[in-house]
Motif scaffolding. Structure first.
Motif, PDB file in Angstrom:
ATOM      1  N   VAL A   2       0.950  -0.945  -0.045  1.00  0.00           N
ATOM      2  CA  VAL A   2      -0.177   0.159  -0.045  1.00  0.00           C
ATOM      3  C   VAL A   2       0.511   1.195   0.366  1.00  0.00           C
ATOM      4  N   GLN A   3       0.678   2.042  -0.684  1.00  0.00           N
ATOM      5  CA  GLN A   3       0.824   3.499  -1.054  1.00  0.00           C
ATOM      6  C   GLN A   3       0.388   4.404  -1.449  1.00  0.00           C
ATOM      7  N   LEU A   4       0.595   5.184  -0.031  1.00  0.00           N
ATOM      8  CA  LEU A   4      -0.295   6.265  -0.277  1.00  0.00           C
ATOM      9  C   LEU A   4       0.496   7.699  -0.236  1.00  0.00           C
ATOM     10  N   VAL A   5       0.320   8.730  -0.970  1.00  0.00           N
ATOM     11  CA  VAL A   5       1.326  10.263  -0.910  1.00  0.00           C
ATOM     12  C   VAL A   5       0.852  11.038  -1.863  1.00  0.00           C
ATOM     13  N   GLU A   6       0.666  12.092   0.087  1.00  0.00           N
ATOM     14  CA  GLU A   6      -0.448  13.163   0.319  1.00  0.00           C
ATOM     15  C   GLU A   6       0.768  14.232  -1.059  1.00  0.00           C
ATOM     16  N   SER A   7      -0.306  15.185  -0.938  1.00  0.00           N
ATOM     17  CA  SER A   7       0.451  16.630  -1.942  1.00  0.00           C
ATOM     18  C   SER A   7      -1.061  17.686  -1.685  1.00  0.00           C
ATOM     19  N   GLY A   9       0.133  20.892  -0.573  1.00  0.00           N
ATOM     20  CA  GLY A   9       0.260  22.116   1.386  1.00  0.00           C
ATOM     21  C   GLY A   9       0.921  22.467   0.752  1.00  0.00           C
ATOM     22  N   GLY A  10       1.126  23.020   2.327  1.00  0.00           N
ATOM     23  CA  GLY A  10       2.290  24.460   1.799  1.00  0.00           C
ATOM     24  C   GLY A  10       1.093  25.760   2.570  1.00  0.00           C
ATOM     25  N   LEU A  11       1.858  27.191   2.352  1.00  0.00           N
ATOM     26  CA  LEU A  11       1.801  28.009   3.411  1.00  0.00           C
ATOM     27  C   LEU A  11       0.889  29.174   2.642  1.00  0.00           C
ATOM     28  N   VAL A  12      -0.707  28.991   3.780  1.00  0.00           N
ATOM     29  CA  VAL A  12      -1.460  29.715   2.983  1.00  0.00           C
ATOM     30  C   VAL A  12      -2.362  31.195   4.290  1.00  0.00           C
ATOM     31  N   GLN A  13      -2.866  32.158   3.903  1.00  0.00           N
ATOM     32  CA  GLN A  13      -2.435  32.859   4.890  1.00  0.00           C
ATOM     33  C   GLN A  13      -4.347  32.754   5.589  1.00  0.00           C
ATOM     34  N   PRO A  14      -4.413  32.976   6.789  1.00  0.00           N
ATOM     35  CA  PRO A  14      -5.704  32.756   7.564  1.00  0.00           C
ATOM     36  C   PRO A  14      -7.124  32.951   5.502  1.00  0.00           C
ATOM     37  N   GLY A  15      -8.450  32.422   6.300  1.00  0.00           N
ATOM     38  CA  GLY A  15      -9.075  32.644   5.244  1.00  0.00           C
ATOM     39  C   GLY A  15      -9.091  31.472   3.587  1.00  0.00           C
ATOM     40  N   GLY A  16      -8.280  32.001   3.920  1.00  0.00           N
ATOM     41  CA  GLY A  16      -7.404  31.063   1.927  1.00  0.00           C
ATOM     42  C   GLY A  16      -7.745  29.975   2.356  1.00  0.00           C
ATOM     43  N   LEU A  20      -5.819  19.317  -0.683  1.00  0.00           N
ATOM     44  CA  LEU A  20      -5.159  18.099  -0.561  1.00  0.00           C
ATOM     45  C   LEU A  20      -5.559  17.125  -1.946  1.00  0.00           C
ATOM     46  N   SER A  21      -4.726  15.924  -2.839  1.00  0.00           N
ATOM     47  CA  SER A  21      -4.747  14.885  -2.797  1.00  0.00           C
ATOM     48  C   SER A  21      -3.632  14.073  -2.000  1.00  0.00           C
ATOM     49  N   CYS A  22      -4.390  12.636  -2.826  1.00  0.00           N
ATOM     50  CA  CYS A  22      -3.564  11.421  -2.248  1.00  0.00           C
ATOM     51  C   CYS A  22      -3.836  10.851  -3.274  1.00  0.00           C
ATOM     52  N   ALA A  23      -2.388  10.220  -3.447  1.00  0.00           N
ATOM     53  CA  ALA A  23      -2.560   9.542  -4.694  1.00  0.00           C
ATOM     54  C   ALA A  23      -2.228   7.832  -4.370  1.00  0.00           C
ATOM     55  N   ALA A  24      -3.154   6.803  -4.463  1.00  0.00           N
ATOM     56  CA  ALA A  24      -2.882   5.798  -4.086  1.00  0.00           C
ATOM     57  C   ALA A  24      -2.427   4.684  -5.002  1.00  0.00           C
ATOM     58  N   SER A  25      -1.870   3.974  -4.753  1.00  0.00           N
ATOM     59  CA  SER A  25      -1.267   2.783  -5.195  1.00  0.00           C
ATOM     60  C   SER A  25      -0.986   1.027  -4.617  1.00  0.00           C
ATOM     61  N   LEU A  81      -8.962  16.313  -0.426  1.00  0.00           N
ATOM     62  CA  LEU A  81      -9.906  17.226   0.131  1.00  0.00           C
ATOM     63  C   LEU A  81      -9.412  18.553   0.838  1.00  0.00           C
ATOM     64  N   GLN A  82     -10.476  19.192   0.148  1.00  0.00           N
ATOM     65  CA  GLN A  82     -10.979  20.906  -0.494  1.00  0.00           C
ATOM     66  C   GLN A  82     -10.890  20.960   0.690  1.00  0.00           C
ATOM     67  N   MET A  83      -9.825  22.498   0.843  1.00  0.00           N
ATOM     68  CA  MET A  83     -10.095  22.672   2.625  1.00  0.00           C
ATOM     69  C   MET A  83      -9.864  25.117   2.078  1.00  0.00           C
ATOM     70  N   ASN A  84     -11.588  24.821   2.643  1.00  0.00           N
ATOM     71  CA  ASN A  84     -11.372  26.174   2.286  1.00  0.00           C
ATOM     72  C   ASN A  84     -11.753  27.378   4.210  1.00  0.00           C
ATOM     73  N   SER A  85     -12.170  28.789   4.249  1.00  0.00           N
ATOM     74  CA  SER A  85     -12.027  29.418   4.530  1.00  0.00           C
ATOM     75  C   SER A  85     -11.009  29.002   6.226  1.00  0.00           C
TER      76      SER A  85
END
Length: 123
Positions: A2-7, A9-16, A20-25, A81-85
């Motif tokens: 099982v491999q799960l590769v997340e991508s 992420g980063g630096l974002v201001q509050p409210g931004g 995220l994505s997770c590629a599975a194999s 994972l869509q992350m808002n606010s």
């Protein structure tokens, strides 16, 4: 294996926003429920959201409800994972994880060290 590769992420201001994505194999992705968990500095793993194997049932932690959306593309073997606010308290390393069956009521496999994607919410 099982491999799960997340991508994503980063630096974002509050409210931004971030997505995220997770590629599975290494396993039949469409047969398993999935979840996102996170770990803030000095704290334990915190569950964020779960989705069943076919994507028509979802569940969220109260702390992210209404701001985050979990989804999956079984053809692409990818979890999102869509992350808002975003808030400073969302700062953490985010991991995807595989449940042991098609529904998220069953246990899941804990993320491995060194994986995950860092999300930092700061002005």
């Amino acid at each position: 294996e099982v491999q799960l590769v997340e991508s994503g992420g980063g630096l974002v201001q509050p409210g931004g926003s971030l997505r995220l994505s997770c590629a599975a194999s290494g396993f039949i992705f469409r047969n398993y429920a999935m979840r996102w968990v996170r770990q803030a500095p000095g704290q334990g793993l915190e569950w964020v959201a779960s989705i069943n194997s076919i994507g028509n049932s979802k569940n969220y932690a109260d702390s992210v409800k209404g701001r985050f959306t979990i989804s999956r593309d079984n053809a692409k073997k990818t979890l999102y994972l869509q992350m808002n606010s975003l808030k400073p308290e969302d700062t953490a390393v985010y991991y995807c994880a595989k449940h042991l069956g098609p529904h998220y009521s069953v246990d899941y496999e804990r993320p491995r060290e060194g994986q995950g994607t860092q999300v930092t919410v700061s002005s």
